[in-house]
Design a protein around this motif. Structure first.
Motif, PDB file in Angstrom:
ATOM      1  N   ASP A  96       3.882   0.992  -3.946  1.00 25.36           N
ATOM      2  CA  ASP A  96       5.026   1.179  -4.838  1.00 25.36           C
ATOM      3  C   ASP A  96       5.783  -0.130  -5.046  1.00 25.36           C
ATOM      4  O   ASP A  96       6.263  -0.410  -6.138  1.00 25.36           O
ATOM      5  CB  ASP A  96       5.962   2.255  -4.296  1.00 25.36           C
ATOM      6  N   ALA A  97       5.875  -0.941  -3.997  1.00 29.66           N
ATOM      7  CA  ALA A  97       6.612  -2.205  -4.079  1.00 29.66           C
ATOM      8  C   ALA A  97       5.810  -3.301  -4.777  1.00 29.66           C
ATOM      9  O   ALA A  97       6.368  -4.112  -5.516  1.00 29.66           O
ATOM     10  CB  ALA A  97       7.002  -2.672  -2.674  1.00 29.66           C
ATOM     11  N   GLN A 100       0.196  -4.435  -7.810  1.00 27.02           N
ATOM     12  CA  GLN A 100      -0.943  -5.314  -8.121  1.00 27.02           C
ATOM     13  C   GLN A 100      -1.605  -5.858  -6.863  1.00 27.02           C
ATOM     14  O   GLN A 100      -2.692  -6.424  -6.930  1.00 27.02           O
ATOM     15  CB  GLN A 100      -0.494  -6.488  -9.006  1.00 27.02           C
ATOM     16  N   ARG A 101      -0.960  -5.685  -5.708  1.00 29.14           N
ATOM     17  CA  ARG A 101      -1.470  -6.272  -4.465  1.00 29.14           C
ATOM     18  C   ARG A 101      -2.015  -5.249  -3.475  1.00 29.14           C
ATOM     19  O   ARG A 101      -2.441  -5.615  -2.382  1.00 29.14           O
ATOM     20  CB  ARG A 101      -0.391  -7.119  -3.809  1.00 29.14           C
ATOM     21  N   VAL A 102      -1.986  -3.988  -3.843  1.00 32.41           N
ATOM     22  CA  VAL A 102      -2.583  -2.942  -3.012  1.00 32.41           C
ATOM     23  C   VAL A 102      -3.791  -2.399  -3.755  1.00 32.41           C
ATOM     24  O   VAL A 102      -3.700  -2.023  -4.924  1.00 32.41           O
ATOM     25  CB  VAL A 102      -1.580  -1.818  -2.689  1.00 32.41           C
ATOM     26  N   LEU A 135     -11.043   3.119   1.480  1.00 40.97           N
ATOM     27  CA  LEU A 135     -10.416   2.031   2.206  1.00 40.97           C
ATOM     28  C   LEU A 135      -9.269   1.501   1.355  1.00 40.97           C
ATOM     29  O   LEU A 135      -9.340   1.537   0.119  1.00 40.97           O
ATOM     30  CB  LEU A 135     -11.431   0.922   2.487  1.00 40.97           C
ATOM     31  N   TRP A 136      -8.252   1.031   2.004  1.00 44.66           N
ATOM     32  CA  TRP A 136      -7.080   0.499   1.318  1.00 44.66           C
ATOM     33  C   TRP A 136      -6.753  -0.857   1.902  1.00 44.66           C
ATOM     34  O   TRP A 136      -6.866  -1.059   3.116  1.00 44.66           O
ATOM     35  CB  TRP A 136      -5.885   1.434   1.503  1.00 44.66           C
ATOM     36  N   VAL A 137      -6.343  -1.779   1.053  1.00 50.56           N
ATOM     37  CA  VAL A 137      -5.954  -3.106   1.531  1.00 50.56           C
ATOM     38  C   VAL A 137      -4.718  -3.572   0.774  1.00 50.56           C
ATOM     39  O   VAL A 137      -4.615  -3.374  -0.437  1.00 50.56           O
ATOM     40  CB  VAL A 137      -7.116  -4.122   1.398  1.00 50.56           C
ATOM     41  N   HIS A 138      -3.802  -4.155   1.514  1.00 50.84           N
ATOM     42  CA  HIS A 138      -2.627  -4.793   0.926  1.00 50.84           C
ATOM     43  C   HIS A 138      -2.816  -6.295   1.113  1.00 50.84           C
ATOM     44  O   HIS A 138      -2.995  -6.775   2.234  1.00 50.84           O
ATOM     45  CB  HIS A 138      -1.354  -4.327   1.625  1.00 50.84           C
ATOM     46  N   TYR A 139      -2.824  -7.022   0.007  1.00 49.53           N
ATOM     47  CA  TYR A 139      -2.937  -8.472  -0.003  1.00 49.53           C
ATOM     48  C   TYR A 139      -1.542  -9.049  -0.271  1.00 49.53           C
ATOM     49  O   TYR A 139      -1.198  -9.311  -1.428  1.00 49.53           O
ATOM     50  CB  TYR A 139      -3.871  -8.933  -1.121  1.00 49.53           C
ATOM     51  N   PRO A 140      -0.714  -9.272   0.748  1.00 48.71           N
ATOM     52  CA  PRO A 140       0.648  -9.744   0.490  1.00 48.71           C
ATOM     53  C   PRO A 140       0.705 -11.107  -0.183  1.00 48.71           C
ATOM     54  O   PRO A 140       1.684 -11.419  -0.859  1.00 48.71           O
ATOM     55  CB  PRO A 140       1.291  -9.769   1.879  1.00 48.71           C
ATOM     56  N   TRP A 166      -3.387  -0.593  -7.398  1.00 52.88           N
ATOM     57  CA  TRP A 166      -2.634   0.657  -7.506  1.00 52.88           C
ATOM     58  C   TRP A 166      -2.248   0.975  -8.939  1.00 52.88           C
ATOM     59  O   TRP A 166      -2.295   2.127  -9.359  1.00 52.88           O
ATOM     60  CB  TRP A 166      -1.421   0.596  -6.588  1.00 52.88           C
ATOM     61  N   SER A 167      -1.900  -0.036  -9.718  1.00 53.31           N
ATOM     62  CA  SER A 167      -1.558   0.199 -11.125  1.00 53.31           C
ATOM     63  C   SER A 167      -2.731   0.812 -11.869  1.00 53.31           C
ATOM     64  O   SER A 167      -2.563   1.755 -12.651  1.00 53.31           O
ATOM     65  CB  SER A 167      -1.135  -1.107 -11.802  1.00 53.31           C
TER      66      SER A 167
END
Length: 178
Positions: A96-97, A100-102, A135-140, A166-167
């Motif tokens: 949500d935050a 584009q990075r999740v 699988l899920w990844v967050h690329y901060p 996510w978008s």
């Protein structure tokens, strides 16, 4: 007839393996799929087709190989599966935050049981989770600077993978419901 979200792996990246979306839609219609719609240039389709997901994947992959002269991994998921991925997103707050990075990462075959731990061992700032076959990844810092290369993902997971941010996940959900 059933609705599907169809993802193509590794097309239109860096000018390689070009598949124009208008031609991809026409190819799907030529296979007897209906209500074929695409989203952006990275190989996202929503369509209606007879038969199971595996038949959609195989027929589209074969048609792409014949038409464009290269192999493409094709993954098809039902709207119920897609909704399940969204509902079970363990990185929802980050998504949500920073949509584009999740990324939702889906594999051609079920991921190996140790896939997330193997990827975590190589991760620097990335956060990785598994949930119900996805699988899920967050690329901060962004996926472009990550050391988690596509080849590494595939070695750790055990089969070809493709990822959508996510978008895009939300947009494809809206398209399949329309």
């Amino acid at each position: 007839m059933a609705r599907f979200i169809v993802l193509l792996r590794g097309i239109n990246v860096g000018g390689h393996r070009k598949v124009p979306m208008a031609e991809l839609r026409a190819l799907g219609e030529g296979l007897g799929f209906t209500d074929v719609a695409s989203y952006i240039q990275s190989g996202n389709l929503v369509l209606t087709a007879p038969g199971p997901a595996a038949a959609v994947e195989a027929s589209l992959a074969q048609a792409i190989a014949r038409r464009f002269g290269f192999e493409v991994d094709v993954l098809a998921r039902t709207p119920a599966q897609w909704t399940g991925y969204m509902k079970d997103n363990p990185l929802r707050a980050a998504a949500d935050a920073e949509p584009q990075r999740v990324m939702l990462v889906l594999a051609k075959a079920p991921p190996r049981a140790d896939a997330v731990e193997a990827l975590r061992a190589r991760a620097t700032t990335e956060r990785l989770e598994a949930s119900k076959g996805a699988l899920w990844v967050h690329y901060p810092e962004g996926a472009g600077v990550s050391k988690l290369s596509p080849a590494l993902w595939e070695r750790c997971v055990g089969s070809p993978v493709t990822a959508r941010n996510w978008s895009t996940v939300l947009k494809l959900a809206a398209m399949v419901e329309a």
